[in-house]
Enzyme design. Structure first.
Site, PDB file in Angstrom:
ATOM      1  N   TYR A  46       0.805  -1.237   0.000  1.00  0.00           N
ATOM      2  CA  TYR A  46       0.000   0.000   0.000  1.00  0.00           C
ATOM      3  C   TYR A  46       0.835   1.283   0.000  1.00  0.00           C
ATOM      4  CZ  TYR A  46      -3.764  -3.257   0.981  1.00  0.00           C
ATOM      5  OH  TYR A  46      -4.660  -4.296   0.896  1.00  0.00           O
ATOM      6  N   HIS A  80      -9.013   2.528  -5.488  1.00  0.00           N
ATOM      7  CA  HIS A  80      -8.200   1.564  -4.728  1.00  0.00           C
ATOM      8  C   HIS A  80      -6.731   1.902  -4.905  1.00  0.00           C
ATOM      9  CE1 HIS A  80     -11.631  -0.847  -3.779  1.00  0.00           C
ATOM     10  NE2 HIS A  80     -12.005  -0.754  -5.046  1.00  0.00           N
TER      11      HIS A  80
END
Ligand code: CA2
Length: 157
Positions: free
Chosen positions: A24, A101
């Site tokens: 991430y 996302h």
């Protein structure tokens, strides 16, 4: 008062930058929020940026989106793949939605390839990390300019 774009973030995104940076990235959610506020201001919008680990809280924020909320950008995190209720709330509120996302969900496990939100979203941005939020803001601004607020006062005599 400028019109508002609501940016919602789902469970565990408060951990951004502190865990799993290989998946991430290193950017924290606070850093993404600050970048969104700056980009929003440049585009003429106020940004209401929120995160919750609770499905019901996200749903209540969507239901109570003020009339000045013109559009919703959402990274529903894990609820993307599970929550009919969240998708129902987004459908009911009747504002344009853009799904974001950080990771490329289509390059990951097959359970991440299904989204309850995508069918009601104007568009989906995935895999570009934190910059996806800025791109979503640009796209939302264009969408809103293409369909002006019906409640806005006309300046034409
Ligand atoms: O790529 C994304 O933005 C996701 O929405 C992130 C979700 C995941 O369930 C989706 O499939 C894709 C997970 C958010 C968890 O965030 C963390 C951040 C740092 C450390 C651990 C989890």
């Amino acid at each position: 008062m400028p019109a508002t774009i609501l940016i919602l973030n789902g469970p565990n995104l408060n951990l951004l930058g502190r865990r799993e940076p290989t998946v991430y990235g290193h950017e924290t959610l606070d850093e993404i929020a600050a970048a969104c506020r700056a980009r929003g201001e440049a585009l003429g919008y106020a940004i209401d940026f929120r995160q919750s680990n609770h499905e019901g809280e996200l749903i209540e924020w969507i239901q109570t989106a003020h009339t000045d909320v013109r559009g919703i950008i959402i990274n529903a995190a894990g609820y993307t793949h599970t929550s009919v209720a969240l998708a129902d709330a987004l459908r009911a509120v009747g504002r344009p939605v853009i799904e974001v996302h950080l990771s490329n969900v289509f390059a990951r496990e097959s359970f991440r390839h299904t989204s309850y939100i995508s069918p009601i979203a104007a568009g989906v941005i995935a895999g570009l990390g934190g910059q996806g939020y800025g791109l979503a803001l640009e796209a939302m601004s264009r969408l809103l300019n293409a369909s002006p607020d019906p409640g806005a006062q006309s300046t034409t005599p």
